[in-house]
Write an enzyme that holds these catalytic residues in place. Sequence first.
Site, PDB file in Angstrom:
ATOM      1  N   ASP A  49       0.835  -1.205   0.000  1.00  0.00           N
ATOM      2  CA  ASP A  49       0.000   0.000   0.000  1.00  0.00           C
ATOM      3  C   ASP A  49       0.873   1.260   0.000  1.00  0.00           C
ATOM      4  OD1 ASP A  49       0.855  -0.017   2.626  1.00  0.00           O
ATOM      5  OD2 ASP A  49      -1.138   0.161   3.514  1.00  0.00           O
ATOM      6  N   SER A  50       2.194   1.067   0.032  1.00  0.00           N
ATOM      7  CA  SER A  50       3.128   2.189  -0.178  1.00  0.00           C
ATOM      8  C   SER A  50       2.878   2.834  -1.546  1.00  0.00           C
ATOM      9  CB  SER A  50       4.584   1.710  -0.089  1.00  0.00           C
ATOM     10  OG  SER A  50       4.794   0.585  -0.916  1.00  0.00           O
ATOM     11  N   ASP A  88      -0.936  -6.375  -0.193  1.00  0.00           N
ATOM     12  CA  ASP A  88      -1.014  -5.666   1.084  1.00  0.00           C
ATOM     13  C   ASP A  88      -2.465  -5.266   1.343  1.00  0.00           C
ATOM     14  OD1 ASP A  88       0.262  -4.658   3.268  1.00  0.00           O
ATOM     15  OD2 ASP A  88       1.170  -2.944   2.236  1.00  0.00           O
ATOM     16  N   LYS A 118      -0.830  -9.545   3.173  1.00  0.00           N
ATOM     17  CA  LYS A 118      -0.072  -9.040   4.319  1.00  0.00           C
ATOM     18  C   LYS A 118      -0.953  -8.102   5.107  1.00  0.00           C
ATOM     19  CE  LYS A 118       3.146  -5.603   3.972  1.00  0.00           C
ATOM     20  NZ  LYS A 118       2.590  -4.592   4.887  1.00  0.00           N
ATOM     21  N   GLU A 183       9.613  -3.761  10.631  1.00  0.00           N
ATOM     22  CA  GLU A 183       9.923  -2.440  10.062  1.00  0.00           C
ATOM     23  C   GLU A 183      10.296  -1.450  11.160  1.00  0.00           C
ATOM     24  OE1 GLU A 183       7.118  -0.815   7.247  1.00  0.00           O
ATOM     25  OE2 GLU A 183       8.154   1.128   7.200  1.00  0.00           O
TER      26      GLU A 183
END
Length: 277
Positions: A49-50, A88, A118, A183
């Site tokens: 989703d970045s 994602d 994810k 992360e």
Amino acid sequence: MDGGAQRITSPVLRERKGDARKIVCLTAYDFPFAEIVDQAGVDVVLVGDSLGVVVQGQENTLTVTMDEMLYHTRIAARAVKRALVVADMPFLSYQCGPDKAVENAGRFLKEAGAAAVKLEGGRNIAATLEAIVRIDIPVMGHVGLTPQSIHRMGGYKVQRERKRLVADARAVEAAGAFAVILEGIPAEIAGEITDAVSIPTIGIGAGAHCDGQILVLHDLLGLCTRFSPKFVKRYADLGRLAREAVGAYAEDVRAGKFPESQHAFSAAPKANHRTAS
Ligand code: KIV
């Protein structure tokens, strides 16, 4: 291409826990880049989703919708022959409870060609993660600096609460995740988590002790320069190369140097307009 042609599945990836050969993961959001990443031998293509930030130009990932993620997963998955395609789950597609989460997770496999999903979170989403795994959808976890929690964290801040991080990673493992992204975690704590869980850990801004690494493709290629996190290593400056190429084209058009005779069609009809001279 590294790694041979064996299709990477979630059990194959799970088996690589502790291997000397690290797991290589990268994001991709469309057909041409997913094809490049796959052909280069990456093990996991994450349609992250970045894309909200690096493709859509948003400030953060919170606005990304299910429809947008399905669209990007579909066009990226179409290009991938070897890597595991992980989709994602966007903000609010799984936080509203297991039923909705299961339905949305299933859409990524049924409608978009992903082989896993994810989701972000630890103990707080363990029951939801378990419900998705229970219907045979492989799930990758994501703990530490979770961008969908930006407002709780007060920004993109390195997470240092050792006990909480270890407990979150263990909860994700116990719920059935086949791997977990770590992360924005100090290297030493990420190493401790890697030793504490039996599933592969994939680091981003989490040092070298993880079982694998992931980066955002646009950061690695120099296509997104708005943010420059400390953990990014830029392997190319494609942004500069693209600006130079477009500038050269513009100059040629303005100077009447493009198109030349070899780029023009003759009066005699030919079969294929893309290849005909
Ligand atoms: O959205 C994303 O690309 C991610 C990776 C950076 C881990 O979650």
